[in-house]
Scaffold this motif. Sequence first.
Motif, short mmCIF file in Angstrom:
data_model
loop_
_atom_site.label_atom_id
_atom_site.label_comp_id
_atom_site.label_asym_id
_atom_site.label_seq_id
_atom_site.Cartn_x
_atom_site.Cartn_y
_atom_site.Cartn_z
N GLN A 283 0.85 -1.19 0.00
CA GLN A 283 0.00 0.00 0.00
C GLN A 283 0.89 1.24 0.00
O GLN A 283 1.83 1.35 0.79
N ALA A 284 0.58 2.17 -0.91
CA ALA A 284 1.34 3.41 -1.02
C ALA A 284 0.75 4.47 -0.11
O ALA A 284 -0.46 4.54 0.10
N PRO A 327 -8.99 12.50 4.50
CA PRO A 327 -9.07 13.65 3.59
C PRO A 327 -9.50 13.22 2.19
O PRO A 327 -9.43 12.04 1.83
N PRO A 328 -9.93 14.18 1.38
CA PRO A 328 -10.29 13.85 -0.01
C PRO A 328 -9.10 13.26 -0.77
O PRO A 328 -7.94 13.63 -0.53
N ASP A 329 -9.39 12.33 -1.65
CA ASP A 329 -8.36 11.68 -2.48
C ASP A 329 -7.35 10.88 -1.67
O ASP A 329 -6.24 10.61 -2.14
N ILE A 334 -6.59 -0.07 6.57
CA ILE A 334 -7.39 -1.08 7.26
C ILE A 334 -6.53 -2.32 7.50
O ILE A 334 -5.35 -2.36 7.17
N ASN A 335 -7.16 -3.32 8.13
CA ASN A 335 -6.50 -4.61 8.43
C ASN A 335 -5.21 -4.36 9.22
O ASN A 335 -5.17 -3.48 10.08
N THR A 356 -3.42 4.79 -2.01
CA THR A 356 -4.01 3.71 -2.80
C THR A 356 -4.58 2.66 -1.86
O THR A 356 -4.25 2.64 -0.66
N ASN A 357 -5.43 1.81 -2.38
CA ASN A 357 -5.88 0.64 -1.62
C ASN A 357 -4.77 -0.40 -1.55
O ASN A 357 -3.81 -0.36 -2.33
#
Length: 395
Positions: A283-284, A327-329, A334-335, A356-357
Motif C-alpha cells: 500500500q502506497a 481527507p479527499p483523495d 485497514i486490516n 491507494t488501496n
Amino acid sequence: MLFVKRVTLFCALFILLVVSISPAAAQSDVTVRATAQPFEGGMMIWRSDTALIWVLVNDGRVLTYPASSYGRLRDNPIFGNPPSRLRPIFGFGKVWGNFKRVRDALGWPTAPELGYSMRIQYFNRTYYLTQGDGSVITINANRTWSQTAPPPPNPTLPPPPPNPTLPPGVQITFLYANPKPPTAGGTITVSWGMTGCDVALLEMYSLRDGSLVSYLENLSIVGSTQLSIPANATTGVRLVLTAANKVYVSALVVNYARLTSTELTLDIQQPLGISINVYSAYQAYERGFMIWRSDTGSIYVFGPGQVLTFPMATYESLPDNPFFDTPPDRVRPINGFGKVWGNTDYVKTALGWATTNEQGYQATLGVITVNDPLPRTFLLPDGRTAYLNGTYWSF
C-alpha cells in the motif's frame, strides 16, 4: 447389562489413552541477566536471552515488546524530562519514545536502569520473575501482573541507594574495537578505560534484531577482551560499555547500578544472498509505503529514509484503526496496515495518509539465507527495488 459394562470400560480406556498422550504443559526455569527501571506509573523489565521488554503498568496491565518490534526503531526522540525525572535510554528509550501508549501509561522514569540476575519460571501459562530484592513478579496469561513483597533486608549490609546518581569523576575515557570491519563468525578485540566507578559492564547487540549477543560483567575499569561475532549478525553489531557501581542485596547477590554508558557501532561486510518469492500486500502512502509478507505476518513500514519492522505479535491484538476523518483523495488504512498506522503515532506522522488501496502481489525478497530471511531487497509491484541497509532504505 453386559453392553453397558463394555461401553463403560471402553470410555474409561479412551479417557486414559487421551490423558496419557496429552503433552505436558510448557514449562521452563532459567536465570538470565535483566535490567529494570521504575517509572511514575509502573516499570519496565528487559531479559537478556531474548531481549523481550515487559511494560508493567500500575493498573495491572502488561504490554510486551519483542526485540524485533523495537530493535530498529530510532533512539528515544522525546526530550525535556521534568526536574527529578529521567529520560529513558537504550531499548527502554526506544519503546517508551516511539510508542505513545507506553508513555501515557508509565509517565517518566523515577530512577536509572538497574542490572541484576533474574530467575524466570514459566508454567501453567504464567511467568514468575524473581527480582534483585527477592520479590517475585507474576505475569498472568490474561496480561495482568502482581508483585509479592521483598524479604526483610540483611541488617549487616548497607542498603542500596534508592536513586543512584552520577558521582563526581565518573568518566569513560576510551572504547576501541579491532579489526574494523569485523567479519561474521570472526572475533574482535575490545579495549576500554574508565574512572570513578567500581566495575565495567560490556554488552554486544546484533543490529539484525536487537538481541543481546554477549554480556560481560564485573570487568576491571581498564582492560580488553575478545568477543565472537555471530555468523548471522550480518548487519553489524553494537557495543555498549557501561561504568557501574556494585549494589549489595545480600552477601551472595550483587547487582550493578549503571552510571554512564557509551556505544560503538561496527559494520560487517555483507555476504552474497539469494532470492525468495513470498505472497505479499503493498500500500502506497503520501511519504512512503507498507509491505506485509504472508510467510511471517511481518509488516514493514518504509518511511522517509527509514524502515521499521512490526512482527505480527506486536500488532495483531491492537484495536482497528481509530481514525476515520480521511481527507479527499486519500484512503483510510485497514486490516494490519490500519492497526500499525492507527496505533503508532510515529508511523502515522512519517507516512501520512494512504494514497491507494492495498494490493496483493508476489514479492521477490533478497535474503542472506533461507533460514535467516531478513530482507535485503524488496521488489515492489511497479518493478522498483527497495534496498535495505539496517534501519535505512533507498531505491
